[in-house]
Scaffold this motif. Structure first.
Motif, short mmCIF file in Angstrom:
data_model
loop_
_atom_site.label_atom_id
_atom_site.label_comp_id
_atom_site.label_asym_id
_atom_site.label_seq_id
_atom_site.Cartn_x
_atom_site.Cartn_y
_atom_site.Cartn_z
N LYS A 187 -25.99 30.14 25.91
CA LYS A 187 -25.02 29.16 26.36
C LYS A 187 -25.00 28.00 25.38
CE LYS A 187 -23.70 26.62 30.57
NZ LYS A 187 -24.09 26.26 31.97
N ILE A 188 -23.86 27.35 25.23
CA ILE A 188 -23.74 26.21 24.33
C ILE A 188 -23.43 24.96 25.16
CG2 ILE A 188 -22.44 25.19 22.43
CD1 ILE A 188 -21.86 28.02 21.42
N LEU A 189 -24.26 23.93 24.97
CA LEU A 189 -24.07 22.67 25.68
C LEU A 189 -23.59 21.60 24.71
CD1 LEU A 189 -27.42 22.55 27.73
CD2 LEU A 189 -25.19 23.37 28.51
N PRO A 190 -22.53 20.87 25.05
CA PRO A 190 -22.14 19.73 24.21
C PRO A 190 -23.23 18.66 24.29
CG PRO A 190 -20.90 19.72 26.26
CD PRO A 190 -21.67 21.01 26.24
N CYS A 191 -23.51 18.02 23.17
CA CYS A 191 -24.60 17.05 23.16
C CYS A 191 -24.42 16.06 22.02
CB CYS A 191 -25.95 17.78 23.01
SG CYS A 191 -27.37 16.70 22.84
N GLN A 192 -24.46 14.78 22.35
CA GLN A 192 -24.44 13.73 21.33
C GLN A 192 -25.76 12.95 21.32
OE1 GLN A 192 -21.56 13.63 23.74
NE2 GLN A 192 -20.95 15.33 22.42
N LEU A 193 -26.63 13.24 22.30
CA LEU A 193 -27.95 12.61 22.34
C LEU A 193 -28.94 13.61 22.92
CD1 LEU A 193 -29.82 10.14 22.05
CD2 LEU A 193 -29.12 9.44 24.36
N LEU A 194 -29.93 13.97 22.09
CA LEU A 194 -30.96 14.91 22.53
C LEU A 194 -32.29 14.17 22.61
CD1 LEU A 194 -31.75 17.92 23.10
CD2 LEU A 194 -32.42 18.05 20.69
N LEU A 195 -32.95 14.27 23.76
CA LEU A 195 -34.21 13.59 23.98
C LEU A 195 -35.32 14.61 24.20
CD1 LEU A 195 -32.90 10.83 26.41
CD2 LEU A 195 -33.29 10.64 23.94
N ILE A 196 -36.40 14.49 23.44
CA ILE A 196 -37.51 15.43 23.51
C ILE A 196 -38.59 14.85 24.40
CG2 ILE A 196 -39.22 16.71 22.17
CD1 ILE A 196 -37.36 16.39 19.74
N ALA A 197 -38.76 15.46 25.57
CA ALA A 197 -39.75 14.99 26.54
C ALA A 197 -40.71 16.14 26.86
CB ALA A 197 -39.06 14.50 27.81
N MET A 198 -41.40 16.61 25.83
CA MET A 198 -42.24 17.80 25.94
C MET A 198 -43.73 17.46 26.01
SD MET A 198 -40.09 20.01 23.13
CE MET A 198 -41.38 21.22 22.92
N GLY A 199 -44.04 16.23 26.35
CA GLY A 199 -45.44 15.86 26.48
C GLY A 199 -46.03 15.37 25.17
N PHE A 200 -47.36 15.26 25.13
CA PHE A 200 -48.04 14.68 23.98
C PHE A 200 -49.14 15.62 23.48
CE2 PHE A 200 -46.09 11.29 26.32
CZ PHE A 200 -45.59 10.46 25.34
N MET A 201 -49.42 15.51 22.19
CA MET A 201 -50.38 16.39 21.52
C MET A 201 -51.75 15.75 21.36
SD MET A 201 -48.77 19.20 20.90
CE MET A 201 -49.67 19.99 19.56
N GLY A 202 -51.91 14.51 21.80
CA GLY A 202 -53.19 13.85 21.65
C GLY A 202 -53.04 12.49 21.01
N PRO A 203 -54.16 11.85 20.68
CA PRO A 203 -54.10 10.51 20.08
C PRO A 203 -53.67 10.55 18.62
CG PRO A 203 -56.36 11.25 20.19
CD PRO A 203 -55.55 12.29 20.90
N GLU A 204 -53.11 9.46 18.15
CA GLU A 204 -52.84 9.32 16.72
C GLU A 204 -54.17 9.29 15.98
OE1 GLU A 204 -50.09 6.06 16.07
OE2 GLU A 204 -49.21 6.44 18.04
N GLN A 205 -54.19 9.83 14.76
CA GLN A 205 -55.46 10.10 14.09
C GLN A 205 -55.90 9.05 13.08
OE1 GLN A 205 -57.43 13.05 14.82
NE2 GLN A 205 -56.05 12.85 16.57
N ASP A 206 -55.09 8.04 12.79
CA ASP A 206 -55.43 7.10 11.73
C ASP A 206 -56.76 6.39 11.97
OD1 ASP A 206 -53.07 7.86 10.65
OD2 ASP A 206 -51.97 6.01 11.07
N ILE A 207 -56.91 5.78 13.15
CA ILE A 207 -58.15 5.06 13.46
C ILE A 207 -59.33 6.03 13.50
CG2 ILE A 207 -59.36 3.72 15.22
CD1 ILE A 207 -56.69 2.55 16.06
N ILE A 208 -59.09 7.17 14.12
CA ILE A 208 -60.15 8.17 14.28
C ILE A 208 -60.72 8.58 12.92
CG2 ILE A 208 -60.55 10.57 14.96
CD1 ILE A 208 -58.58 10.08 17.28
N LYS A 209 -59.83 8.81 11.96
CA LYS A 209 -60.28 9.22 10.63
C LYS A 209 -60.90 8.06 9.86
CE LYS A 209 -56.93 13.00 10.18
NZ LYS A 209 -55.74 13.52 9.45
#
Length: 485
Positions: free
Chosen positions: A404-426
């Motif tokens: 199916k094809i949906l018209p879309c002018q704004l796509l929002l990705i709400a698929m959860g999170f992969m963990g903390p950002e790594q800058d401080i950790i490293k």
């Protein structure tokens, strides 16, 4: 238990929310409070069970992770003793104004009455208690009488950071909280929309914590504005409560088109601009007049639905790759586990009012994104899926002919999170587990670095506000023990 027959005499009731046709006109909170007579009846429904599962706080069984002794303050509310109820509640719950608004109420999911009747209205009673106490000026700063001379840095001012800082400060340590954003609160401020948690509620708590002696430093990104290694060296102990803020991305053809955003960016920019200019200067991602497609059917996706509707979107669709849940509990999901059942949240209610249907489309995945000649997204190509066993793992398989094809002018990705950002950790060499979260011993909050602790989503992974608060308090106790030794 003041009224042994309360659960037999009174049905579960909740105060009516502001109607969708009214609340979508603005950004005010839409939940309301009962009058006290009605609230006391709801408190009377609590049975003071022999084994009250509501405060077990077990990850499998359910219940409140904070160990709130819910039957005690329900009984006090029934008796009209609100100040005593507040004292009982505040012994275990530092921020009931947050959990009473943003927590999914794990306690109600494991309420014994919920085995055969609608559960006690714990969450609504909780938030009524704290709001009434604030209104009456009974919530006052608790300033420690003696200081230990120890200095603690807490990095991150979300629920875990605030809970950790509050307890460490009350134990007599001098606490400085570092926040990279322009306002404190973390996800409480910028992750949860205003209509679910008004930001004045967050700010009044921050003000009280400041009066208790906690120092807050905003616009200070550790690892950028303030080297993490220097921070750890300057303080007697450091607790990292930075959250799990790395969003899960969508690996798909057309991902580089314009008009595609992570939900967290969409929501945080909206709230920031709402507070800065009431959305008048246009420094936010607008859904006005657009066909909005949201990938993800969780709470964040719902918040995107409600926010898009308030912007004045043309249409809104949520793509959910999982199957539709049943209305009642399934056999494999018995009480007192958290009920995994279908719910119509506020965003869906508003979409049904506006467009006549639930915006969620189940067992559906996006297969391709198509743009116009200017590089802006214009279509989302989708397919229905079926879940099949592949090498012992259940994986989604596209169903041919269901495209199916949906018209879309704004796509929002709400698929959860992969963990903390790594800058401080490293930067400082924190060890991590296989999920990229900060590694600590089982049941502990200390890291591989001496005097460095971690709590909340940064350690646990993406979770709930109430679990973040629990972790912040537990990390504070462990940090206090380290400082005393």
């Amino acid at each position: 238990m003041g009224k042994p027959t309360g659960f037999l005499e009174y049905n579960r009731e909740l105060p009516k929310d502001v109607a969708p046709e009214e609340r979508i006109k603005g950004w005010s909170e839409f939940h309301t409070h009962f009058d006290e007579a009605a609230l006391r009846k709801q408190g009377a429904r609590c049975m003071n069970c022999g084994i009250p599962f509501c405060h077990t706080g077990d990850p499998v069984v359910g219940g409140c992770p904070l160990g709130n002794l819910i039957p005690e303050w329900n009984d006090l509310v029934y008796r009209g003793k609100y100040e005593e109820a507040y004292r009982r509640l505040s012994l275990t719950s530092p921020f009931p104004e947050f959990t009473g608004r943003a927590c999914p109420a794990l306690c109600e999911g494991s309420c014994t009455l919920g085995m055969h009747e609608p559960a006690v209205t714990v969450k609504n009673i909780e938030v009524h208690i704290i709001d009434k106490m604030f209104e009456e000026g009974k919530v006052v700063p608790v300033v420690p009488k003696v200081r230990t001379g120890k200095r603690v840095a807490v990095v991150g001012s979300g629920p875990s950071g605030l809970a950790c800082a509050q307890l460490l400060n009350r134990l007599g340590h001098s606490v400085t909280v570092f926040e990279r954003a322009d306002r404190c609160g973390g996800l409480l401020m910028y992750g949860i929309p205003n209509m679910k948690l008004d930001k004045s509620v967050v700010e009044r708590r921050i003000n009280i914590l400041s009066e208790e002696g906690i120092e807050f430093k905003t616009n200070t990104a550790i690892g950028k504005d303030y080297p993490a290694e220097r921070l750890v060296g300057e303080f007697d102990a450091t607790v990292f409560c930075c959250g799990a803020t790395k969003p899960r991305d969508l690996q798909i053809e057309g991902r580089d088109l314009n008009g595609i955003y992570f939900a967290v960016d969409f929501l945080s920019r909206n709230t920031r601009n709402l507070l800065d200019s009431n959305l008048e200067d246009g420094e936010f991602i607008s859904a006005k007049g657009k066909n909005v497609v949201i990938i993800g059917g969780g709470d964040t996706g719902t918040d995107c639905v409600g926010t898009s509707i308030r912007h004045g979107c043309k249409s809104v669709t949520q793509l959910e790759i999982m199957p539709e849940l049943t209305v009642g509990r399934r056999e494999e999901n018995p009480w007192p586990q958290w009920p995994r059942i279908k719910k119509v949240d506020y965003g869906q209610e508003e979409a049904i009012y506006l467009y006549g249907k639930d915006p969620r489309t189940y067992l559906t995945t996006a297969t391709k994104l198509v743009g116009d000649s200017y590089g802006n997204i214009k279509e989302v190509h989708t397919s229905k899926v079926e879940w099949v066993n592949q090498g012992g793992r259940m994986v989604p398989k596209p169903i041919k002919g269901s495209e199916k094809i949906l018209p879309c002018q704004l796509l929002l990705i709400a698929m959860g999170f992969m963990g903390p950002e790594q800058d401080i950790i490293k930067e400082i060499g924190l060890e991590t587990n296989q999920r990229s979260n900060v590694l600590t011993p089982p049941g502990k909050y200390c890291t591989n670095l001496n005097g460095v602790f971690s709590a909340g989503d940064m350690r646990r992974g993406q979770s709930l506000v109430v679990w973040a608060i629990h972790e912040g308090r537990e990390a504070a106790l462990e940090c206090d023990k380290y400082l005393k030794n």
